[in-house]
Design a protein around this motif. Structure first.
Motif, PDB file in Angstrom:
ATOM      1  N   GLU A   3       0.834  -1.189   0.000  1.00 43.26           N
ATOM      2  CA  GLU A   3       0.000   0.000   0.000  1.00 43.26           C
ATOM      3  C   GLU A   3       0.876   1.250   0.000  1.00 43.26           C
ATOM      4  OE1 GLU A   3      -3.160   0.088  -0.223  1.00 43.26           O
ATOM      5  OE2 GLU A   3      -3.675  -2.003   0.046  1.00 43.26           O
ATOM      6  N   SER A   4       0.303   2.363  -0.501  1.00 38.19           N
ATOM      7  CA  SER A   4       1.070   3.600  -0.579  1.00 38.19           C
ATOM      8  C   SER A   4       1.090   4.357   0.752  1.00 38.19           C
ATOM      9  CB  SER A   4       0.502   4.508  -1.670  1.00 38.19           C
ATOM     10  OG  SER A   4      -0.841   4.827  -1.391  1.00 38.19           O
ATOM     11  N   ASP A  28       2.298  -2.309 -11.892  1.00 35.96           N
ATOM     12  CA  ASP A  28       0.996  -1.810 -12.318  1.00 35.96           C
ATOM     13  C   ASP A  28       0.778  -0.381 -11.818  1.00 35.96           C
ATOM     14  OD1 ASP A  28       0.555  -2.151  -9.624  1.00 35.96           O
ATOM     15  OD2 ASP A  28      -1.004  -3.680  -9.848  1.00 35.96           O
ATOM     16  N   LYS A  29      -0.348   0.189 -12.157  1.00 40.33           N
ATOM     17  CA  LYS A  29      -0.639   1.580 -11.826  1.00 40.33           C
ATOM     18  C   LYS A  29      -0.603   1.817 -10.326  1.00 40.33           C
ATOM     19  CE  LYS A  29      -4.127   5.189 -12.558  1.00 40.33           C
ATOM     20  NZ  LYS A  29      -5.435   5.506 -13.209  1.00 40.33           N
ATOM     21  N   ARG A  30      -1.220   0.905  -9.584  1.00 40.80           N
ATOM     22  CA  ARG A  30      -1.259   1.069  -8.132  1.00 40.80           C
ATOM     23  C   ARG A  30       0.143   0.980  -7.538  1.00 40.80           C
ATOM     24  NH1 ARG A  30      -4.127  -3.112  -3.919  1.00 40.80           N
ATOM     25  NH2 ARG A  30      -4.011  -1.806  -2.055  1.00 40.80           N
ATOM     26  N   ALA A  34       2.286   3.797  -5.422  1.00 40.53           N
ATOM     27  CA  ALA A  34       2.876   3.503  -4.116  1.00 40.53           C
ATOM     28  C   ALA A  34       4.365   3.804  -4.107  1.00 40.53           C
ATOM     29  CB  ALA A  34       2.627   2.032  -3.762  1.00 40.53           C
ATOM     30  N   PHE A  35       5.043   3.487  -5.195  1.00 37.96           N
ATOM     31  CA  PHE A  35       6.471   3.740  -5.338  1.00 37.96           C
ATOM     32  C   PHE A  35       6.762   5.245  -5.240  1.00 37.96           C
ATOM     33  CE2 PHE A  35      10.262   4.461  -7.955  1.00 37.96           C
ATOM     34  CZ  PHE A  35      11.112   3.456  -7.524  1.00 37.96           C
ATOM     35  N   VAL A  36       5.973   6.049  -5.928  1.00 43.54           N
ATOM     36  CA  VAL A  36       6.143   7.504  -5.883  1.00 43.54           C
ATOM     37  C   VAL A  36       5.814   8.049  -4.505  1.00 43.54           C
ATOM     38  CG1 VAL A  36       5.184   9.675  -6.737  1.00 43.54           C
ATOM     39  CG2 VAL A  36       5.855   7.877  -8.349  1.00 43.54           C
ATOM     40  N   ASP A  37       4.716   7.594  -3.919  1.00 43.67           N
ATOM     41  CA  ASP A  37       4.310   8.111  -2.614  1.00 43.67           C
ATOM     42  C   ASP A  37       5.330   7.769  -1.534  1.00 43.67           C
ATOM     43  OD1 ASP A  37       2.043   9.249  -3.643  1.00 43.67           O
ATOM     44  OD2 ASP A  37       0.711   7.600  -3.089  1.00 43.67           O
ATOM     45  N   LEU A  38       5.961   6.621  -1.654  1.00 43.00           N
ATOM     46  CA  LEU A  38       6.988   6.248  -0.690  1.00 43.00           C
ATOM     47  C   LEU A  38       8.185   7.193  -0.805  1.00 43.00           C
ATOM     48  CD1 LEU A  38       8.053   4.337   1.463  1.00 43.00           C
ATOM     49  CD2 LEU A  38       8.723   2.744  -0.347  1.00 43.00           C
ATOM     50  N   ILE A  58       4.569  10.608 -11.007  1.00 43.06           N
ATOM     51  CA  ILE A  58       3.995   9.334 -11.440  1.00 43.06           C
ATOM     52  C   ILE A  58       4.182   9.153 -12.940  1.00 43.06           C
ATOM     53  CG2 ILE A  58       1.826   8.060 -11.715  1.00 43.06           C
ATOM     54  CD1 ILE A  58       0.969   9.145  -8.985  1.00 43.06           C
ATOM     55  N   GLU A  59       4.022  10.230 -13.685  1.00 42.97           N
ATOM     56  CA  GLU A  59       4.173  10.161 -15.136  1.00 42.97           C
ATOM     57  C   GLU A  59       5.578   9.697 -15.534  1.00 42.97           C
ATOM     58  OE1 GLU A  59       4.180  13.439 -18.660  1.00 42.97           O
ATOM     59  OE2 GLU A  59       2.370  13.349 -17.406  1.00 42.97           O
ATOM     60  N   LEU A  60       6.592  10.097 -14.775  1.00 41.37           N
ATOM     61  CA  LEU A  60       7.970   9.729 -15.108  1.00 41.37           C
ATOM     62  C   LEU A  60       8.228   8.230 -14.995  1.00 41.37           C
ATOM     63  CD1 LEU A  60       9.981  12.643 -13.463  1.00 41.37           C
ATOM     64  CD2 LEU A  60       9.714  12.182 -15.898  1.00 41.37           C
ATOM     65  N   VAL A  61       7.437   7.515 -14.196  1.00 42.36           N
ATOM     66  CA  VAL A  61       7.625   6.063 -14.070  1.00 42.36           C
ATOM     67  C   VAL A  61       6.519   5.281 -14.776  1.00 42.36           C
ATOM     68  CG1 VAL A  61       8.972   6.222 -11.935  1.00 42.36           C
ATOM     69  CG2 VAL A  61       6.483   6.017 -11.788  1.00 42.36           C
TER      70      VAL A  61
END
Length: 401
Positions: A3-4, A28-30, A34-38, A58-61
């Motif tokens: 989870e983010s 995946d999108k979720r 989560a990766f960005v929010d972390l 998010i767009e960059l990944v």
């Protein structure tokens, strides 16, 4: 899937700290969110960090939006321990980098890691091991990083300069990350510098003479970038860049898709007065891009466009009064390298933009970079205009077995 949610960015439970570290690949999108929010949660801890716009991160990944993925393979990982996310890393392979000569820094067998954040050294080691394992599985024999994701995005780990905010398009990392990476067996491959510059006064008699001589030369025409034919101007700039930088360490050429993407992204912060192309005998041979430091505005709105941040942002973009100015890219065609004219054109561009930044935008400060530690031409220019190193970034390397 992790989870983010990240609470306050700290793992405080003793049992959680001693629990097994789990590394989970996300795609995946979720998972990307989560990766960005972390990463954002880690960054929020840092003094002087400037929050960026989440949707753009998010767009960059996102493989569907960032054209880097058109010539790259990317795997994102999140580390968790005791049910809490405690770190992240990317592992990626750039097919264009593989095709470059090894003596220019990349070349066959070279993969990368990036987007590195870790709660502690154990997590750092586990993340680096996971990234290396993925790269080995893809046939790589060497790893460089952090580079997130492209050399043209955020290269290097900040090892000096944490005491002030970064300008746009530059990373900001805690000092202790360097020790963790080095403890994992990485060594320095290359150091990159940014230079701080007081632009309120001139650069001395030598520079003045070079500029004035160039201005009297009928062969030389220094002109502003014309936003009314923006796509054409971007193509001209990128053609010069791909030639001018082609022998540099770490060079990877821009693709047509990346040219279009960069042009669209940068248009909003382009002011014609601050961006110039130089023509010699009617042919474009040099350029210099200067961007108002949008981090000034992002710090005010805390990286949030809604509900009202977008209003402030629009006003700022129209007239970024008093903003710092960053020069991320400049270049002179390779055929002129080593000539007196190359330096003359560089000083002409710097002086023209300095006067515009002071006169129209009331700016007092500029920043050059990044600059490679062994780029003697740019180091000499930075020294001549009395700029000072204000941040140091390191790209690390390690052989893979």
């Amino acid at each position: 899937m992790i989870e983010s949610k990240y609470e306050d960015g700290c793992v405080t439970d003793v049992a959680a700290k001693t629990a097994e570290i789990e590394i989970v690949p996300v795609s995946d999108k979720r998972g990307r969110a989560a990766f960005v929010d972390l990463g954002r949660a880690f960054s929020d801890r840092l003094e002087h960090f400037v929050p960026q716009i989440r949707s753009e991160q998010i767009e960059l990944v996102d493989p569907a939006k960032n054209p880097f993925f058109g010539h790259a393979r990317v795997q994102l990982f999140i580390a968790s321990r005791g049910g809490q996310p405690v770190g992240r890393i990317s592992a990626h392979i750039d097919e264009l980098a593989l095709a470059m000569p090894a003596e220019q820094g990349f070349g066959p067998g070279t993969g990368f890691f990036g987007y590195f954040d870790a709660e502690d050294e154990d997590v750092a080691r586990a993340l680096l091991t996971a990234a290396e394992g993925w790269l080995v599985g893809e046939g790589m024999t060497r790893v460089l990083g952090p580079i997130s994701l492209s050399i043209w995005e955020e290269p290097g780990l900040l090892v000096s300069g944490q005491d002030h905010p970064p300008m746009l398009l530059m990373g900001h990392h805690p000092a202790h990350y360097a020790g963790w990476i080095e403890a994992a067996g990485f060594t320095r491959a290359k150091t990159l510098y940014t230079y701080d510059l007081d632009i309120t006064s001139g650069f001395g008699p030598l520079v003045d003479r070079l500029v004035q001589t160039g201005q009297r030369n009928p062969r030389i025409n220094l002109r502003r970038v014309d936003k009314s034919r923006w796509d054409e101007e971007v193509a001209t700039i990128l053609a010069i860049l791909n030639d001018a930088w082609s022998d540099n360490w770490g060079f990877v050429p821009f693709t047509p898709a990346e040219v279009a993407y960069a042009g669209k992204k940068l248009r909003a912060i382009i002011h014609e007065e601050l961006n110039v192309i130089v023509e010699v005998d009617g042919r474009p041979v040099a350029f210099m891009l200067t961007f108002p430091d949008v981090n000034d505005a992002l710090a005010k709105i805390k990286g949030k466009l809604f509900p009202f941040g977008w209003i402030y942002m629009l006003r700022w973009l129209r007239h970024p009064k008093g903003a710092g100015m960053r020069v991320p890219l400049m270049g002179v065609l390779k055929e002129l390298h080593g000539t007196r004219m190359a330096g003359q054109l560089a000083f002409m561009m710097i002086e023209a933009i300095r006067l515009e930044a002071i006169g129209k935008f009331e700016s007092t400060r500029g920043e050059l970079g990044w600059v490679l530690e062994d780029n003697q031409g740019m180091l000499a220019i930075a020294d001549t205009i009395k700029s000072k190193v204000n941040r140091e970034y390191v790209i690390y390397e390690r052989k893979l077995s």
